[in-house]
Structures are given as structure tokens and as C-alpha cells.
Design an enzyme around this catalytic site. Sequence first.
Site, PDB file in Angstrom:
ATOM      1  N   ALA A 139       0.821  -1.210   0.000  1.00  0.00           N
ATOM      2  CA  ALA A 139       0.000   0.000   0.000  1.00  0.00           C
ATOM      3  C   ALA A 139       0.857   1.264   0.000  1.00  0.00           C
ATOM      4  O   ALA A 139       2.080   1.218   0.115  1.00  0.00           O
ATOM      5  CB  ALA A 139      -0.932  -0.021   1.209  1.00  0.00           C
ATOM      6  N   HIS A 140       0.186   2.402  -0.087  1.00  0.00           N
ATOM      7  CA  HIS A 140       0.874   3.695  -0.225  1.00  0.00           C
ATOM      8  C   HIS A 140       1.773   3.994   0.978  1.00  0.00           C
ATOM      9  O   HIS A 140       1.434   3.745   2.120  1.00  0.00           O
ATOM     10  CB  HIS A 140      -0.111   4.836  -0.460  1.00  0.00           C
ATOM     11  CG  HIS A 140      -1.156   5.014   0.610  1.00  0.00           C
ATOM     12  ND1 HIS A 140      -2.185   5.901   0.474  1.00  0.00           N
ATOM     13  CD2 HIS A 140      -1.331   4.432   1.812  1.00  0.00           C
ATOM     14  CE1 HIS A 140      -2.945   5.869   1.555  1.00  0.00           C
ATOM     15  NE2 HIS A 140      -2.443   4.982   2.380  1.00  0.00           N
TER      16      HIS A 140
END
Length: 338
Positions: free
Chosen positions: A240-241
Site C-alpha cells: 500500500a501507499h
Amino acid sequence: MSVDFSLGEIAAYLDAEVRGDSKLRIAGLSTLHDAGDGQLAFLDNPKYTKQLATTKASAVILTSDNAANFAGNCVIVAQPYLAYARISSWFDLSPVKLGSIHPSAVIDSTAVLGDNVYIGPNVVVEMNAYIGAGCHIAANSFIGARSSIGANGYIAANVSIYHDVRIGCKVRIHSSAVIGADGFGIAPRQDGSWEKIHQIGGVVIGDDVEIGACTTIDRAALADTILGDGVKLDNHVQIAHNAVVGDHTAIASYSGLAGSAKIGRNCIMAGDVCIVGHVTVCDNVQLTARTLVTKSISEPGSYSSGAMPLMTTTEWRKNSVRIGQLDRLARRVKKLEQ
């Protein structure tokens, strides 16, 4: 296309000892159980030792201890599995084309391509992208604006690399992987709906990284999502980011890091492991299958978590604490019984 090598050539490459016919020709690799004439097998896991007596392999990669009980041709090394991994490259017949651009490819005039680059059918390379020397970009892949791929990269068919992604040298990305899509960033409005947080960061991937099929690595909300050198990701992995994966960490399928999670160097995540957001895992940690990491880990070692029946979060939190007390309670009960 077929290849074959002498047992002596193989042993020389592996810096190994040959016992038997060094001129024997080896045309392939196989398991002890399935190998036949002209094939090289290996024994690493002790559970397969019994198969050594019945194998039809022309030669076997063995430790010196196992070689003492084997009458056939063998290559003697300290680590048979590692030796098998190294020699497997000699028998890899995956097609790699260099030095050509398919006429259906769409390449922006500002993009820069190094020497001996192969660009397959329907590939799109956007403005100011850079593709290093010796890269192989297979059919239907997309390289976004200002993204870069270092020398000798291999991008399989149908890979999507968004804008502002920086990829190191000797990186392999398999089909349907998506690098640089928006991270899952949303902010709640007062009416219960959601406001999108535009993901304005990038993705940075080190050298000698392998990314499996259908794996996704999201761009950062701010700064960069980072994969270090030598990272190995299986198929169906989610990064994820703003997550960070340290050098030489390996992550098996269906595992994922939530936003801003960080895992250190030389870690192993088995299948279906999840690390929640903003948690840090130190170097040299092994996480067994289906482990859920809800708090930071600061000491190297192996960690696991168990599964419980579905219940409300309040009940789950209470029971999670109680499960951690079970061993101590069992000892107290045993002592009272005595």
C-alpha cells in the site's frame, strides 16, 4: 531449442567437486522422483533421502554426507538447494528478444531508450520515460510519463507502470502487475461520503527485485512507496501507499502491507500475512502463514498469530488478551491441582 552441458562444466560453475563421469552430458533438471536419463536432480530436504536409492537421474547434487551413501554420478556442494537455484539459469529457455521495436508500439518522442532494448507489440511508452539498455518490454505493457527502468529489466506482457515510478536494474515484473496506482486514500465528509486524497507521491524500486503476477504496489500519498534491493514478491501481493520493504525481504502470495507499514531487511512473510498500517517490523523477522501483525516488532525472530471465530471487535480484543494468558493460567491450574 535444447541445451546440454557436461557435468564437469556444471561443477566448475558451482565451484563443486565431481564424483563420477565429468564428461556426462546433462540436458535438464528434475526432482529425484521424476528425473530420467540426461537429467540432474538434487537432494536438500531430508524427507526425500529415501528417493536417492531409486532415482533414475544421471547425476545428483548432494552434500558430502549424502554422497557417501550414493554410488552414482554426483556434484558435491555444501548447499544443494542453492546450487540447484544457481544452475537453473543455464536451463531457462524463456524467450528474450533484444534490439527491436514492434511497429505497433507507441513511443513518445521525448522518451529515451537505451541500447539493445526490445519493445513488443502494442507497448505504450509515455513522455520523458526512460528504459535502460538491455530491457525487454513485452506486449501490451504500459510505461507512464517520467517513469524509468534500469538496465536489463524484464517487463512481462500486460504490466502497467504508472507515472513517476523509478525502477532499478535487473528487475523482473510479471504479467498483470500494477506499479504506481493510487493508494487507498480517502477522507470522511460530515455526510458520511468520502473525499479522495490525491496520491501525489511515487514508487521507488531497487535493483534485482522480482515482482510476481497480479501484484500491486501503490504510489505514495506523499513522498514514495519504497522497495529495497533484492526484494522478492510472489503473485497477488499488495504493497500500500507509503509502505517500505527492506532489502532482500521475501513476501509470499496474498500477503500485504497496509499504508505506511514498514518491514525491515532480510524478512520473510509467508502466505496471507497482513501488516496493519503504521506498524514497523525490524530486520530478520519471519512471519508464519496467516499472521496478522497489529503492533510493531522490535526483536528479530519468528512470529505467528492464531485464528479465532468471528466476533465483535470488542469481544475479539478481550479474547486476544486472554489467549495470551492461557499458558500462564494453565500452569497455575496445574500447580493448584498438584
